[in-house]
Scaffold this active site. Structure first.
Site, PDB file in Angstrom:
ATOM      1  CG  ASP A   5     -11.010  29.421 -94.191  1.00 45.42           C
ATOM      2  OD1 ASP A   5     -11.126  30.552 -94.687  1.00 45.42           O
ATOM      3  OD2 ASP A   5     -10.222  28.547 -94.612  1.00 45.42           O
ATOM      4  CD  GLU A  52     -12.717  35.039-101.813  1.00 50.92           C
ATOM      5  OE1 GLU A  52     -12.465  34.445-100.743  1.00 50.92           O
ATOM      6  OE2 GLU A  52     -12.538  34.537-102.933  1.00 50.92           O
ATOM      7  CG  ASN A  94      -7.025  32.553 -94.830  1.00 48.66           C
ATOM      8  OD1 ASN A  94      -6.845  33.402 -93.960  1.00 48.66           O
ATOM      9  ND2 ASN A  94      -8.215  32.213 -95.254  1.00 48.66           N
TER      10      ASN A  94
END
Ligand code: 13P
Ligand code: ZN
Length: 284
Positions: free
Chosen positions: A83, A135, A231
């Site tokens: 992550d 992202e 998430n």
């Protein structure tokens, strides 16, 4: 069974539900997440950050998750994911350890720099069958938001998202529609229309960070509009620490297991609640 996030999330996208990507830090949170998913026959993503890799030992925690998933929960699909990898080097290290899925988070850089490093990560991961999440836009942390927030500065632009996916070749995309990490202030109402426009133009699965507190119809609404993955970190921390404080407050316990077990169970219940909310129960 260990799989990639791409496998789990493309199926979720087709099925119109979402899957939780739950942050782990240790044995207890890992066992809680896996037990919850197994009890509800749900696919699950277990993820860790660079900070957690430093805390627990990246290789050690990866092997722990891998072994627990394979030996105790072989009937559910489990993906292990890095992550918020903030550099090419940390992503490279995770892939070398064996992670089947990584995020390169270049969202704090310029578009050009974000594309440059994300493309490099994709090239490195591609031949190894590793899923890459990128992202675009910016999901802020508490430390980054001060006073009144101009949400336009943070949002994912739908047209730029199309270009970003084409330019980089990523497998999944984290989007910003007014969501924020942890206790950071969020946009009063998510920009649902923006999400629909992104989902109409981008064909890869979309991820929502920072929405582990989204209840009361918000989660269902964004799933309906194209989110395939949430998430979840803060909800796990709150469950674990809340229960831990309570048990310690009751006093006189010195058996570490008798303190940690209720905290583990609290995390398990939270994860089960999220799995039901996301609609992945029974989808293993
Ligand atoms: P929360 O901390 O808000 O649950 O967000 C989790 C997250 O986005 C992890 O990447
Ligand atoms: Zn995040």
């Amino acid at each position: 069974m260990i799989v990639t996030t791409k496998t789990i999330l493309e199926k979720a996208k087709q099925g119109g539900y979402a899957v939780g990507a739950f942050n782990t830090v240790n044995l207890e949170t890992t066992r809680a997440i896996l037990a919850a998913a197994d009890e509800l026959s749900s696919p699950v993503i277990i993820q860790m950050t660079e900070k957690t890799m430093e805390y627990a030992g990246g290789r050690a925690l990866f092997q722990l998750v891998h072994n627990l998933a394979e030996f105790y929960h072989p009937r559910i699909p489990v993906a292990i994911h890095l992550d918020h990898g903030k550099s090419f080097e940390i992503v490279e290290r995770a892939i070398e350890i064996g992670f089947p899925s990584v995020m390169y988070d270049g969202s704090r850089h310029t578009y050009t720099d974000n594309v440059r490093t994300t493309t490099k990560v994709v090239a490195f991961a591609r031949g190894k069958g590793v899923t890459v999440q990128g992202e675009l836009g910016n999901v802020p942390y508490l430390s980054e938001v001060h006073g009144t927030v101009d949400w336009d500065e943070y949002m994912t632009d739908p047209d730029e998202a199309v270009r970003f996916v084409e330019d980089t070749g990523i497998d999944t995309l984290a989007v910003a529609i007014g969501n924020a990490h942890g206790f950071a202030v969020e946009r009063p109402e998510p920009d649902y229309e923006r999400l629909s426009r992104i989902a109409a133009k981008v064909s890869i699965p979309l991820i929502l960070h920072g929405a582990s507190d989204w209840e009361d119809g918000r989660a269902e609404e964004v799933i309906r509009r194209g989110i395939s993955c949430f998430n979840v970190d803060t909800a796990i921390k709150l469950a674990f620490v809340g229960e831990l404080s309570k048990v310690i407050g009751e006093g006189d316990k010195t058996d570490i297991r008798s303190i940690l077990e209720p905290a583990r169970d609290a995390v398990k219940e939270t994860v089960k609640h999220k799995i039901r909310l996301f609609g992945s129960e029974g989808k293993a």
